[in-house]
Every structure is written in structure tokens, then in C-alpha cells.
Scaffold this motif. Structure first.
Motif, mmCIF file in Angstrom:
data_model
loop_
_atom_site.group_PDB
_atom_site.id
_atom_site.type_symbol
_atom_site.label_atom_id
_atom_site.label_comp_id
_atom_site.label_asym_id
_atom_site.label_seq_id
_atom_site.Cartn_x
_atom_site.Cartn_y
_atom_site.Cartn_z
ATOM 1 N N ILE A 183 0.839 -1.202 0.000
ATOM 2 C CA ILE A 183 0.000 0.000 0.000
ATOM 3 C C ILE A 183 0.873 1.250 0.000
ATOM 4 O O ILE A 183 1.793 1.381 0.820
ATOM 5 N N LYS A 184 0.593 2.161 -0.913
ATOM 6 C CA LYS A 184 1.280 3.454 -0.903
ATOM 7 C C LYS A 184 0.331 4.507 -0.338
ATOM 8 O O LYS A 184 -0.861 4.515 -0.667
ATOM 9 N N GLN A 185 0.881 5.389 0.495
ATOM 10 C CA GLN A 185 0.082 6.390 1.180
ATOM 11 C C GLN A 185 0.683 7.788 1.001
ATOM 12 O O GLN A 185 1.892 7.936 0.791
ATOM 13 N N SER A 186 -0.169 8.766 1.115
ATOM 14 C CA SER A 186 0.256 10.163 1.148
ATOM 15 C C SER A 186 -0.543 10.838 2.251
ATOM 16 O O SER A 186 -1.765 10.671 2.332
ATOM 17 N N GLY A 187 0.137 11.576 3.132
ATOM 18 C CA GLY A 187 -0.599 12.156 4.248
ATOM 19 C C GLY A 187 0.157 13.218 5.006
ATOM 20 O O GLY A 187 1.129 13.795 4.500
ATOM 21 N N GLN A 188 -0.315 13.442 6.221
ATOM 22 C CA GLN A 188 0.266 14.458 7.099
ATOM 23 C C GLN A 188 0.387 13.905 8.513
ATOM 24 O O GLN A 188 -0.422 13.072 8.936
ATOM 25 N N ILE A 189 1.379 14.390 9.222
ATOM 26 C CA ILE A 189 1.601 13.962 10.605
ATOM 27 C C ILE A 189 2.107 15.148 11.413
ATOM 28 O O ILE A 189 2.740 16.066 10.860
ATOM 29 N N LYS A 190 1.806 15.152 12.708
ATOM 30 C CA LYS A 190 2.381 16.187 13.568
ATOM 31 C C LYS A 190 2.683 15.616 14.939
ATOM 32 O O LYS A 190 2.056 14.652 15.391
ATOM 33 N N GLN A 191 3.657 16.215 15.610
ATOM 34 C CA GLN A 191 4.163 15.697 16.879
ATOM 35 C C GLN A 191 3.463 16.296 18.089
ATOM 36 O O GLN A 191 3.345 15.646 19.133
ATOM 37 N N LYS A 192 2.992 17.529 17.966
ATOM 38 C CA LYS A 192 2.386 18.228 19.100
ATOM 39 C C LYS A 192 0.982 18.676 18.744
ATOM 40 O O LYS A 192 0.684 18.940 17.573
ATOM 41 N N GLN A 193 0.163 18.799 19.769
ATOM 42 C CA GLN A 193 -1.245 19.124 19.549
ATOM 43 C C GLN A 193 -1.424 20.442 18.809
ATOM 44 O O GLN A 193 -2.304 20.582 17.969
ATOM 45 N N ASN A 194 -0.581 21.402 19.115
ATOM 46 C CA ASN A 194 -0.660 22.702 18.447
ATOM 47 C C ASN A 194 0.454 22.885 17.421
ATOM 48 O O ASN A 194 0.737 24.001 16.986
ATOM 49 N N GLY A 195 1.089 21.774 17.041
ATOM 50 C CA GLY A 195 2.198 21.839 16.100
ATOM 51 C C GLY A 195 1.724 21.925 14.656
ATOM 52 O O GLY A 195 0.528 21.897 14.354
ATOM 53 N N LYS A 196 2.695 22.017 13.760
ATOM 54 C CA LYS A 196 2.412 22.118 12.339
ATOM 55 C C LYS A 196 2.355 20.722 11.712
ATOM 56 O O LYS A 196 3.056 19.815 12.132
ATOM 57 N N TRP A 197 1.510 20.608 10.709
ATOM 58 C CA TRP A 197 1.431 19.365 9.967
ATOM 59 C C TRP A 197 2.647 19.236 9.047
ATOM 60 O O TRP A 197 3.078 20.199 8.439
ATOM 61 N N THR A 198 3.166 18.021 8.949
ATOM 62 C CA THR A 198 4.273 17.715 8.044
ATOM 63 C C THR A 198 3.803 16.687 7.027
ATOM 64 O O THR A 198 3.225 15.667 7.385
ATOM 65 N N ASP A 199 4.040 16.969 5.753
ATOM 66 C CA ASP A 199 3.646 16.043 4.701
ATOM 67 C C ASP A 199 4.573 14.826 4.681
ATOM 68 O O ASP A 199 5.769 14.933 4.954
ATOM 69 N N PHE A 200 4.019 13.677 4.328
ATOM 70 C CA PHE A 200 4.841 12.489 4.171
ATOM 71 C C PHE A 200 4.285 11.612 3.060
ATOM 72 O O PHE A 200 3.123 11.713 2.670
ATOM 73 N N THR A 201 5.139 10.743 2.556
ATOM 74 C CA THR A 201 4.724 9.647 1.685
ATOM 75 C C THR A 201 5.208 8.362 2.349
ATOM 76 O O THR A 201 6.204 8.356 3.066
ATOM 77 N N ALA A 202 4.484 7.273 2.112
ATOM 78 C CA ALA A 202 4.839 6.028 2.795
ATOM 79 C C ALA A 202 4.461 4.826 1.952
ATOM 80 O O ALA A 202 3.591 4.897 1.074
ATOM 81 N N LYS A 203 5.136 3.719 2.241
ATOM 82 C CA LYS A 203 4.778 2.429 1.671
ATOM 83 C C LYS A 203 4.596 1.464 2.829
ATOM 84 O O LYS A 203 5.429 1.409 3.731
ATOM 85 N N GLN A 204 3.491 0.737 2.809
ATOM 86 C CA GLN A 204 3.201 -0.213 3.877
ATOM 87 C C GLN A 204 3.034 -1.617 3.292
ATOM 88 O O GLN A 204 2.350 -1.811 2.296
ATOM 89 N N PHE A 205 3.684 -2.565 3.953
ATOM 90 C CA PHE A 205 3.590 -3.964 3.572
ATOM 91 C C PHE A 205 2.799 -4.677 4.661
ATOM 92 O O PHE A 205 3.121 -4.569 5.846
ATOM 93 N N MET A 206 1.758 -5.440 4.275
ATOM 94 C CA MET A 206 0.899 -6.113 5.236
ATOM 95 C C MET A 206 0.739 -7.584 4.880
ATOM 96 O O MET A 206 0.666 -7.936 3.697
#
Length: 264
Positions: A78-101
Motif C-alpha cells: 500500500i502506498k500512502q500520502s498524508g500528514q503527521i504532527k508531533q504536538k497538539q498545536n504543532g504544524k502538519w508535516t507532509d509524508f509519503t509512505a509504503k506499507q507492507f501487510m
């Protein structure tokens, strides 16, 4: 002379970046091969009898999403594109990912790039690990512990909605709570975790609730899935949101879309 120094510096930097990508991808490939080779791929097909032991809500869900006639022990990539952040009021960071299941045994390897940070998350035979590195060159943080094992297996359980054949695995024990809620307890190796699957009015999973470790603290967690589509013959969600249900309030820290999906 200065121009030559700049050219050499840029050339060296590019080499380091390429080496970091190569090193990271090599480690991911090693984990993927370990996961995929735990059992042979017999390509036996799911039958209606394979669903007989399940609670009615889960059985009806699996029929609806199309697992009957699908391979029991293939793998999803599975290939993914999304956003993640470390802190509740932090900024979103874009990412791409590949997941093997894998469905049998249940496990995953997740490799994400949010330049210049690379993340490798996995659960293989009940053993979890989170490895965060700078450009794949140097690890910034590596989490390996009983708590990591439980959290990684919990993530694996919840994300079986992306590869629902995995719900048939005999390492999962089911308890019917009501017509729209089931409890799942999964045991892989020495690791045990549990969670609750909620079904919407159409009989589809719309969220997964469990307890997972945030750092060293056990917190309530919700994974919400939506936007079901037929891909590779399976009716699966293509969007997910991950939320910490903290005492201070809900903290959505992750969201992604599936941008490519295949089964092999």
C-alpha cells in the motif's frame, strides 16, 4: 576556487542523500522479506466456512467487503500520502509512505519519508520497532520495548481494515458486544493486545478504539476510516485518521490517503 569548492560540496551532499535513501530502502526491504517469508504463499482461497466462527457483524462485514474467494495468505502493498504532527498545536508535516501487510501471520512494515526525516515502523511476529532517522543515515530515535510491541501489534490489528483477509487469522479471538460493536484480542508470539471495532449503519467498520502507548503512557486511541472503494476486488477504506483521546482533549496527529494498492 570557491566555485569548485561549492560544486564539490553539492556533489558530496547529493551522494550522502542518495546513500541515505539506499540504506533506508535496503533496511525496509530486509524487514519486508522477513515478514513475507514467514509462511509460504499457498494462494488458497477464502471460503464462506472460514467465516463461521466470527461474530455476525464481522462475518457480514467480511462478506460485504468481498473476502470470499480471495487469497488467504497473500500480501498487500500500500502506498500512502498524508500528514503527521508531533504536538497538539504543532504544524502538519507532509509524508509519503509504503506499507507492507500480511494476513497470515498478521504483521506489517511501514516506511515513511517526511524529508529529511525517515521513519520505519513494524510488527513482525509480535515484535515491534520504531526507527526514526535523519535521511536514513543516522538514527535519531529507536524504540524497542514491550510497550512498543503492544502498540505496534495494536496498530496492526486496527489497520486490518485495509487488508480485511487478515481478520480471519486464528491469532484473533472475538467477542460480540452488540450488533454494531465487537472486541478483538490478538496474540502473536509473546505479545497480546486488544481493541474494539465499531460498525456503521451500512455494516462497515468506521472506527477502531484501543489503548496504546504514547511515549511511556497508556492512552486511549481511535483510528477512523472512511471513503470505501473497490480496489483489487476488496471494498476497503482509502482514508484514515489517527487520534489520541487525551484527558486534555482529542489530538488528531495522523491522516493519510491510499494512493496505490496491490495484492501479491
Amino acid at each position: 576556487m570557491m566555485a569548485l569548492i561549492i560544486v564539490l560540496f553539492v556533489f558530496t551532499l547529493v551522494l550522502y542523500i542518495f546513500y541515505g535513501y539506499y540504506r533506508f530502502n535496503t533496511l525496509v526491504e530486509k524487514d519486508k522479506e522477513q515478514l513475507f517469508n514467514l509462511t509460504g504463499n499457498s494462494e488458497k482461497l477464502v471460503t464462506k466456512e472460514d467465516l463461521a466462527h466470527l461474530p455476525n457483524s464481522m462475518k457480514n462485514y467480511l462478506i460485504k467487503v468481498g473476502v470470499i474467494g480471495k487469497c488467504k495468505d497473500c500480501h498487500a502493498i500500500i502506498k500512502q500520502s498524508g500528514q503527521i504532527k508531533q504536538k497538539q498545536n504543532g504544524k502538519w508535516t507532509d509524508f509519503t509512505a509504503k506499507q507492507f501487510m500480511t494476513a497470515k501471520p498478521v504483521g506489517f512494515v511501514w516506511a515513511a519519508k517526511a524529508f529529511p526525516v525517515f521513519v520505519k515502523d513494524k510488527s513482525i511476529e509480535g515484535v515491534g520497532e520504531v526507527n526514526i532517522s535523519f535521511l536514513g543515515l543516522k538514527s535519531i530515535a529507536v524504540n524497542q520495548s514491550t510497550e512498543t510491541d503492544e502498540s505496534a501489534l495494536g496498530r496492526c490489528l486496527g489497520e486490518l481494515a485495509f487488508y480485511p483477509v487478515g481478520f480471519l487469522n486464528n491469532t484473533i479471538v472475538w467477542k460480540d458486544i452488540d450488533e454494531n460493536l465487537v472486541k478483538a484480542t490478538i496474540i502473536v508470539g509473546d505479545t497480546t493486545t486488544e481493541g474494539f471495532f465499531h460498525f456503521d449503519e451500512n455494516g462497515l467498520i468506521d472506527r477502531f478504539e484501543s489503548k496504546r502507548y504514547k511515549d511511556e503512557t497508556l492512552e486511549n486511541f481511535t483510528g477512523k476510516v472512511e471513503n470505501y472503494q473497490i480496489i483489487c476486488g476488496l471494498y476497503i477504506p482509502t482514508k484514515i485518521k489517527a487520534i489520541w483521546n487525551l484527558k486534555s482533549g482529542d489530538f488528531e496527529y495522523f491522516n493519510c490517503d491510499i494512493v496505490d494498492y496491490r495484492i501479491e
